[in-house]
Design an enzyme around this catalytic site. Sequence first.
Site, PDB file in Angstrom:
ATOM      1  N   HIS A  85      32.938  83.700  71.310  1.00  0.00           N
ATOM      2  CA  HIS A  85      31.179  84.308  70.695  1.00  0.00           C
ATOM      3  C   HIS A  85      31.597  83.767  68.512  1.00  0.00           C
ATOM      4  O   HIS A  85      32.872  85.072  68.930  1.00  0.00           O
ATOM      5  CB  HIS A  85      30.681  84.683  70.696  1.00  0.00           C
ATOM      6  CG  HIS A  85      29.514  85.536  69.859  1.00  0.00           C
ATOM      7  ND1 HIS A  85      27.436  84.104  70.257  1.00  0.00           N
ATOM      8  CD2 HIS A  85      29.021  85.899  68.688  1.00  0.00           C
ATOM      9  CE1 HIS A  85      27.135  85.140  68.935  1.00  0.00           C
ATOM     10  NE2 HIS A  85      28.002  85.248  68.267  1.00  0.00           N
ATOM     11  N   ASP A 164      15.554  90.821  73.195  1.00  0.00           N
ATOM     12  CA  ASP A 164      16.337  89.718  72.983  1.00  0.00           C
ATOM     13  C   ASP A 164      15.710  88.585  71.914  1.00  0.00           C
ATOM     14  O   ASP A 164      15.901  88.565  69.798  1.00  0.00           O
ATOM     15  CB  ASP A 164      17.961  89.363  72.603  1.00  0.00           C
ATOM     16  CG  ASP A 164      18.827  89.142  70.911  1.00  0.00           C
ATOM     17  OD1 ASP A 164      19.261  90.251  70.287  1.00  0.00           O
ATOM     18  OD2 ASP A 164      19.419  87.841  71.309  1.00  0.00           O
ATOM     19  N   ARG A 171      13.670  90.048  63.453  1.00  0.00           N
ATOM     20  CA  ARG A 171      14.389  90.291  61.984  1.00  0.00           C
ATOM     21  C   ARG A 171      14.812  89.786  61.356  1.00  0.00           C
ATOM     22  O   ARG A 171      14.616  89.595  60.204  1.00  0.00           O
ATOM     23  CB  ARG A 171      16.303  90.884  62.961  1.00  0.00           C
ATOM     24  CG  ARG A 171      16.009  92.073  63.793  1.00  0.00           C
ATOM     25  CD  ARG A 171      16.575  91.928  64.849  1.00  0.00           C
ATOM     26  NE  ARG A 171      18.493  91.908  64.250  1.00  0.00           N
ATOM     27  CZ  ARG A 171      19.527  91.437  64.461  1.00  0.00           C
ATOM     28  NH1 ARG A 171      19.320  90.778  66.315  1.00  0.00           N
ATOM     29  NH2 ARG A 171      20.352  91.036  63.490  1.00  0.00           N
ATOM     30  N   SER A 186      22.065  92.148  70.068  1.00  0.00           N
ATOM     31  CA  SER A 186      21.508  91.282  70.698  1.00  0.00           C
ATOM     32  C   SER A 186      22.850  89.967  70.931  1.00  0.00           C
ATOM     33  O   SER A 186      22.557  89.176  71.435  1.00  0.00           O
ATOM     34  CB  SER A 186      21.452  90.212  68.710  1.00  0.00           C
ATOM     35  OG  SER A 186      21.008  89.461  68.685  1.00  0.00           O
ATOM     36  N   LYS A 190      23.232  89.054  75.584  1.00  0.00           N
ATOM     37  CA  LYS A 190      23.743  87.710  75.815  1.00  0.00           C
ATOM     38  C   LYS A 190      24.896  87.749  76.638  1.00  0.00           C
ATOM     39  O   LYS A 190      24.664  87.122  77.453  1.00  0.00           O
ATOM     40  CB  LYS A 190      22.907  87.242  74.659  1.00  0.00           C
ATOM     41  CG  LYS A 190      21.720  87.100  74.297  1.00  0.00           C
ATOM     42  CD  LYS A 190      20.899  85.538  73.448  1.00  0.00           C
ATOM     43  CE  LYS A 190      21.863  85.712  71.669  1.00  0.00           C
ATOM     44  NZ  LYS A 190      21.826  86.915  70.739  1.00  0.00           N
TER      45      LYS A 190
END
Length: 426
Positions: A85, A164, A171, A186, A190
Amino acid sequence: MSGFAAVDVIRAKRDGGVLSEAQIDWVVDAYTRGQVADEQMSALAMAILLRGMTGPEIARWTAAMIASGDRLDLSAVNRPTADKHSTGGVGDKITLPLTPLVAACGAAVPQLSGRGLGHTGGTLDKLESIPGWRASLTNDEFIGQLRDVGAVICAAGDRLAPADRKLYALRDVTGTVEAIPLIASSIMSKKIAEGTGALVLDVKVGSGAFMKSVDDARELARTMVDLGTAHGVRTVALLTDMSTPLGRTVGNAVEVTESVEVLAGGGPADVVELTLALAREMLTAAGLPDADPEAALRDGRAMDAWRTMIRAQGGDPDAPAPRANETEQVRAESDGVLSGLDAYRIGIAGWRLGAGRARKEDPVSAAAGVVLHKKPGDPVRAGEVLYELRADDPARIPAAREEAAAAVTISDTWSGGTPLMLERIA
């Protein structure tokens, strides 16, 4: 879960208190089910931004987000799983060559990706510039492709951490995106819910990144590594520089083209360096430390995996890239050396050309973007092309030209830039 009131949870955090596990479980679940209103969760998110959270609070908040939906079971996949990520940047197309490369070396890569917003690009937007390619897969298709191909890049399903999805949108419009506990939970909710066994985090630092300082990036990386480890996912983070765009392209189709160049054994040195560094980390975390990703780029295995992956999702890997209607070349006005190329401003230029979006529902142009002919450290002669601006609509070019011009610094000398790799956190 009952016996709580949203206002009491908000007050507790507003006043600097530590939320109990039961309070966290209740408020995340109740918000997901619509029993806590958006304005109440907005107030709580702001309180978290201002007051922070302890490690145990963040861990429980993340667990509650995971519990709001499904957790994928990848046990049917007959190879070790590893994912990556990135916290987002400009010209960050690394997922595209990295996913098939790691698959070619023996791991399976369950890459759930997102779309671009503002100055940062989205992996799904880039891949959708390939004719026929589709981002949405069912869970069965996702696991089947992971088993058969070893590589999949797609959108997260609606049942994966739905808390999320709801909180992220909130947000975005309430000035609470920057809260490190909420960023970490967040991302990690995931990634843990997708079922991967190992995870490598690329935490960007610099003008084009979300985290502008090394200290903030380090805090976020440490928080996410601890969360992954606590949930049984082997997790490591690299802090990498994002003061200058990665590679020589910023956009959608242009970044796909550059990614294919990397898979063919070429491509810009910085993209290759980061792709290989992340591949080695992923393979080691997956229990394949002896795999040689450099050889897989050289001998064509990575390219074969790319073509198979694209075809499996309906795409044509041989289709020509979309071309922009308008191209403008911007040339240097003086001799010197390119000493600065601000990633944020180049990202905004790409956005103004149509490569990005201001709101999630906005369309993006496949062909729009910036192609860089010079990078920091390159000598420049007056009249040489510095970069190209590409757009479908010529009216978009003037504002992009102004932004890109402000990104460039040409000097008599160059003292050297920031190294690409800054730190490793495990």
